[in-house]
Design an enzyme around this catalytic site. Sequence first.
Site, PDB file in Angstrom:
ATOM      1  N   ASP A 198      -0.773   4.994   0.550  1.00 14.54           N
ATOM      2  CA  ASP A 198       0.416   5.123   1.121  1.00 14.54           C
ATOM      3  C   ASP A 198       1.235   3.903   1.141  1.00 14.54           C
ATOM      4  OD1 ASP A 198       2.539   6.436   2.302  1.00 14.54           O
ATOM      5  OD2 ASP A 198       1.902   5.900   4.345  1.00 14.54           O
ATOM      6  N   ASP A 243      -1.438   6.256   6.773  1.00 18.16           N
ATOM      7  CA  ASP A 243      -1.361   6.086   8.069  1.00 18.16           C
ATOM      8  C   ASP A 243      -1.617   7.118   9.092  1.00 18.16           C
ATOM      9  OD1 ASP A 243       0.493   7.701   7.832  1.00 18.16           O
ATOM     10  OD2 ASP A 243       2.497   6.400   8.113  1.00 18.16           O
TER      11      ASP A 243
END
Length: 753
Positions: free
Chosen positions: A436, A646
Amino acid sequence: MLAPFTRWPGGESVAESQFQLSGLHCAACAGIIERALLELPGVKGAVVNAASARLSLRWLPTQTRLAAVLARIERAGYGAAPDVAAPARQLREREQRQAVWRLFVAAFLMMQVMMMAAPAYFAEPGDLSPDLERLLQWASWVMSLPVLLFSAGPFFRAAWQQLRARRLGMDVPVALGLAVTFVASSGALFEPGGLFGREVYFDSLTMFVTFLLAGRWLELRARHRAAGTLEAANSALPDAVERIEADGSVSRVAPIRLRVGDLVRIAAGQAFPADGRVERGSSSANEALLSGESQPVAKTVGDEVVAASINVQAPLWVRVSRVGADTRHEAIQRLMREAMSQRPAMVELADRVAGYFLWAVLLLAGLAAAAWSQIEPGRAVWVAVSVLIVTCPCALSLAAPAARLAATGALARRGLLLVHMDLLETMCKVDTVVLDKTGTLTEDRMSLLAHAAADPAQAAELLAAARSLAQQSQHPFSRALVQSAGLQSAPTQNSETAAGKLWSEVQEHPGQGLQARDAQGRVWRLGAPAWVATAGLPETLPADLRRDAQLAFACQGQDQGQQAEGQVLLMQFGECLRADALEALQRLHALGLDTVLLSGDAPARAEALSRQAGVQRAIGGASPERKLAEVQRLQEAGHCVLMVGDGINDAPVLARADASVVMGQGAMLARASADALLLSGRLTDLAQLRELALRTRRIIRQNLAWAAGYNAACIPLALAGYLPPWAAGLGMACSSVWVVLNAQRLARNLNGR
């Protein structure tokens, strides 16, 4: 109250509790405890990890009591204590004290028995009279009794429990070998020349018990060191803390009495008792115990602090935001306890193989005794005993769990916490790392990317003054400006004066920014460029900053709206790569892994960031559904995917990937779908994880090869009658010790080889 060793994953009905056990030596011990507990009403599940001596219990406190659980474990022949610091430490100390005493008695009496047996080995024929020989044998018999009844007592108790539970473990052949050796030696002593011949082997018996106890003591020490790592974190909270009451008075209270919203004062050198936010003061915190980060982290007004980290420099006033089981510290400890209670698939396979192997050992020993009873009856018993001892698969059962336990502890000390221990196996197969962007490849906060002043000579001084005013605000841009201290160009001679400006009449205008007066009475503004630069932006400023700047700082003169000539500063903020991102990507590529960036940002921005970091392929504008589809496509193409995110918006992708790692604070929200938590925030630890997984697999293979090679070499010697029982005991103990010590190499510096 069952906390903190209990959690309630499904509401208030079913509890999951963690216990520390004592007296375990093999997989059969784990099965005995599990079966005993499942017979209790209200117990829904029990999983015991024999390597770490931990129990994970799913049960209904409304149907059974904690005392009944502990009593059932003790009735099965083992010790248990709730997995909290004091009871668990007492249990380990008692277990270690008993192990040392048993080893001391066995070793001391072994030396006496060997001295009694030495004349029979070294005397010439006729030098040792029959009466003296018999006297020495009787003395050996007497001194062997404490070894058999006290030192070897755990082997017989465990073997009996295993037979009662109809589970064959390592203690069965050991106890059988000891019993046969003692009975046959006693028979030869009581009736020389009878069924058992004239030879006694009390020296072999005591030597075998000593070697075996020494090996198990080393295993015990290794397991206790791993438990001590977890306990060190649990004991980090202070005994008492200063709480600022509503009337301004100060009281000292225990951390357990703190509540959300309390204001506490943390002195330098003291641990934070709970999670919170700094309201006053400036210092730094040592978070090594939680994240593995060795360098202190700066803390100022508005920064978050976590329980169990250490305040290093100066007193801080902290507003408590999370207490007790809700703190990040307690969540991490709970996950560590759960991880150490798991039994990975490879360990369960090794346990099953060891079980089948034990049946083969007993059959082989019986066949050897039958064969030697026809060849040389006087040696039949000793050959059978040697076969039982030398083939005991202790090393086989320890091969995988000892290595995994050492690797898990080493990673935890670096701030990479394994939630599922099977991740070590999966990481050996991973060939693609999907990352990410925001909060993973980049910092989870904005950074000052560029700044410029209308008069370049004043840039450093204006930046320092803007930073000092920004300390009065909690706006994201203000926080980013304050945290950028020390990252910009060297200050000018007047910068220190500017940084220390005394501001008065500070006002915050929502949606606009801050306004204040300095010591000379001049008005300054920090905020939106259009609001700050009322007279327009000077042409001397760079065109790109005049177009893209989000924050401006300027002097308005003695009256509002009268912008001072040249005293204008523009600042641009944005995401920046983590400090170790470039190195991490290079190391991942060197390990043969492909990298992909998945981001919801615009494709052009994602592509630019991927080039900057060195990511091989970037996909921008990706919705959560697109990210999930991309991971599925990679898997369908035969790739093994590690997803790093995350942990908030990426939860479906993390759950779908073959392996998943979540970052920092977000990780605690997504622990249910994560295989590991990267508490340190260092992307280079991903490469360390891959390297350590490969080393762990190599160590396990070495251990298994050693165990198989040892048995392949020694079994023929025992069957042929060339390996006496004492030598078989020495070989088995050394084999187990070698496996444990080889696994401990993983606990050293992860950069070692």
